[in-house]
Design an enzyme around this catalytic site. Sequence first.
Site, mmCIF file in Angstrom:
data_model
loop_
_atom_site.group_PDB
_atom_site.id
_atom_site.type_symbol
_atom_site.label_atom_id
_atom_site.label_comp_id
_atom_site.label_asym_id
_atom_site.label_seq_id
_atom_site.Cartn_x
_atom_site.Cartn_y
_atom_site.Cartn_z
ATOM 1 N N GLU A 103 0.831 -1.194 0.000
ATOM 2 C CA GLU A 103 0.000 0.000 0.000
ATOM 3 C C GLU A 103 0.871 1.251 0.000
ATOM 4 O O GLU A 103 1.824 1.329 0.775
ATOM 5 C CB GLU A 103 -0.922 0.020 1.221
ATOM 6 N N ALA B 71 1.707 -1.900 10.642
ATOM 7 C CA ALA B 71 1.011 -3.110 10.226
ATOM 8 C C ALA B 71 0.312 -2.817 8.911
ATOM 9 O O ALA B 71 0.086 -1.656 8.553
ATOM 10 C CB ALA B 71 -0.011 -3.541 11.282
ATOM 11 N N HIS C 108 -7.605 -2.481 14.659
ATOM 12 C CA HIS C 108 -7.553 -1.589 13.502
ATOM 13 C C HIS C 108 -7.435 -2.384 12.203
ATOM 14 O O HIS C 108 -8.203 -2.190 11.256
ATOM 15 C CB HIS C 108 -6.359 -0.636 13.658
ATOM 16 N N GLU C 109 -6.470 -3.306 12.159
ATOM 17 C CA GLU C 109 -6.226 -4.051 10.920
ATOM 18 C C GLU C 109 -7.350 -5.042 10.622
ATOM 19 O O GLU C 109 -7.690 -5.272 9.453
ATOM 20 C CB GLU C 109 -4.885 -4.777 10.996
ATOM 21 N N HIS D 178 -10.214 -3.364 8.995
ATOM 22 C CA HIS D 178 -9.943 -3.179 7.566
ATOM 23 C C HIS D 178 -10.380 -4.386 6.728
ATOM 24 O O HIS D 178 -10.593 -4.236 5.523
ATOM 25 C CB HIS D 178 -8.446 -2.987 7.345
ATOM 26 N N GLU E 87 -8.986 4.371 6.599
ATOM 27 C CA GLU E 87 -8.191 4.610 7.793
ATOM 28 C C GLU E 87 -8.962 5.292 8.917
ATOM 29 O O GLU E 87 -8.774 4.958 10.087
ATOM 30 C CB GLU E 87 -6.945 5.417 7.428
#
Length: 870
Positions: free
Chosen positions: A148, A282, A317-318, A321, A340
């Site tokens: 990314e 991450a 958080h990940e 996603h 985000e």
Amino acid sequence: MLAVMIVVSGAARAGSVFSFDATPGRLPKTVVPISYSIELRPDAEGVALPGVEVIDVDVREPTARLTLNAVNTTFASVTVDDGAERADVALDAVSETATFTFTQPLAAGAHRLRIEFTARINKFDRGFFFVDYPAGNSIKRLLTSKLEPADARRIFPCWDEPAFKASFALTVIVPRRFLAVANMPITREEMLEPNLKRVAFAPTPKMSTYLFVLTVGELERITTEADGVTIGVVATTGKAAKGQFALDTAVKLLAWFNDYFGVKYPLPKLDLIAVPGGFGGAMENWGGITFFESRLLFDPASNPDSARRGIFGIIAHEMAHQWFGDLVTMAWWDNLWLNEGFATWMATKAAEQFYPQWQSWLNGYGQKQFAMTLDARRTAHPIQQPVANESEAMVAFDAITYNKGQALIRMLENYLGEAAFRDGIRAYMAAHAYGNTTTADLWRALERAGHKPVTEIAASFTEQDGVPLISAETVCNGGAQRLTLRQGRFVIAPARTAALPSRDWQVPVAIGPVGAAPSPDIVLLRGHAEMPAGSCGEAIKVNLGDIGYYRVEYGPASRAALTKSLPQMSTADRVNFLADSWAMVQAGRAEPPSYLALVEAISVDDRRPVWDQVITVFSALNRLSRDRAERAALQRHARAKLRPVLDRLGWDGSGSGDDDDTLLRSSLIWTLGELGDEDVVAEAKRRFARFLGDPQSLPGALRDSVTHVVGVAADRAIHDTLLVLARKSTVTNERLRYYHAAASARDAALAGATLALTLTDEMPGTIVIGMINSVAYSGEQPDLAWDFLQKNYDALFAKLGPQFRDQFIANFMTNFSDEGHAAELAGFAPVQATSGGRVMTGRAQETIAISADLKARALPAIDAWIRARN
């Protein structure tokens, strides 16, 4: 207090819903990939990546030219439709593309490309890269990916823009002793000679290229089953057991996210992969999330108990996603905040769900504060910002995108109500699964679920930059009090600069009396409003609960009443009142001593978030006063305010090791050491000396702060001891602790020795960046580090890659606060090489100018106030 609802009309700036053809990007949309079949054969020693890929494409209109992305790639052959025709290949290094030209146009419809190529394995963390790490008495090499926003093109030729979703079937040939991990489960392993194996993975669902992942090396994996999904933690050999907390966390988060989103996690497995170096955070690759090792693994022998908070937060958080970003993906990088901002909000919401004792919203108040500081500047950008190319996409990963996005989502959820907001998110997920979206798609879903005018409110925060300023004042009339609210724009800018343009927001403003139950009235404000506000002299708090994204400037009567009522405020409101008061100083709207006078009203036994806010301000003033006559008095005053708090807590207070007192104690030791508290420095040295003989004597909760203080005050012997400890450890967080402590030495000769180490193979790029920053920041040797960067630019660029040029140097220069260094940055040619680099340079120059202005305004005034009090 009378509830008031002011609803205003205005044109909604909603943007457009997703359209593939209208989506920005640099690639032609005449050819669209449907699926990739890729075979890679990584050569770890030769750092080469040979491969063959077959791509099924849909040609939407006849064309003899086909353009896709590729970087640092050589092509052996490109053919179409089982070798029916061979293409000529033209490479464009600037646009990072390869164009295939055929002698005859390809007819509209389905076609199949076959490409033989060789890419590179990088030493820096973009594309496919290697990480060398210590294991026992040897150095091992791991290969992994980080793509990314636009680095899949460094692994295989592809349509490397998020709107071009396709499926990926991967096969790799690796040494038999290696474990290979990708997005999907392994379907077949075939042994090859000599000592190799071919590993095939199941095809992925449709996804964007930046979510592709491959990690290979001497790895081990622990797993469990949850809700039909195999969840695993992957780490280098001997470390997987330290992933048990992460594994347990992922299990409960999976169930919670499945319920919240209303769409179950769609892949058969989810791996959390610990990478021992190479990048510092991450990456949410679908089905195979990669983490910097210290952000994932937990070992009570080397981690403080509180490290679980950070591990939980980054996993949440990940994993968020996996839905918001992976299942439903923004169409282009101008909508990056959809990924985000939402994931940042969701991580805190999940922490409040599972660990309410952490009080994550309260203790994480600084995230919003940092975003508002950046958003008040001339170089601020809208959450939803134009992005012309990949270099600009890279620099869009900033606090405005993450933290303002998070704050806006929290404010909207509070405005709509938790249930209505969740219903809107569920509808959004169901409607756009496996597809792409824009911000307008999200607003439409939330508005339909909440039956409130979300679009107009949200667009005013996402499509323009800036922070609302709510001016609030109370006036008595007879025995009654009235509150007047006026809206403006909050700006932090150097003196004698042109005014920024005005802005107009629709702001949900929460209002209530201090000490009342947390059920504020909500005023949807545009322009100004006036309303009853209790009895005369009653303290009325605006932004009650600190959920809103705006600054509040109180008139004299309101401020006096609130200052008097400071002890009766909730902790969140005390922190908000303090933070807004300091912000007014930064903006030149209040005299600098006004903040210090407010700090005098804070009790020594107040909560951690309150004292953390004060620590943040004192630390910033300490940085500004480097090499200034005012520093000695400022440091004495800061020590006099903070030391009693540490004395109350003590060095060895009781607690779980994961409570706010423990965390505040560590912050105080760290800060007082930097402020030169002789007793704290002496005690840190004493405890560190004992630790060298008996490692169990120093609790995990104090190791970072004690080691840091010792590093700041280090002589040659201590500096060398810290480096020995770093070199002999195979635990990433320990290595970082000792390396950064060594880099914090205030002695210039030791700083020079530390900088020289960064050119060696001793440490990966992530540690190099931290070391150079520590020399400049904690070691207070920015000029020495800047000279080093300039003299060794080529070597560091080769080691650290494009982010060193486009991001790091500009960020590094914010260690300075004078016009001379701002000019030096502007004249340093490499940072002007890309549009993203030029954006970062402009931001850094403004940061330097703002620091110079605050230094000139605040330090003399604060010094005079301190001396008058003494």
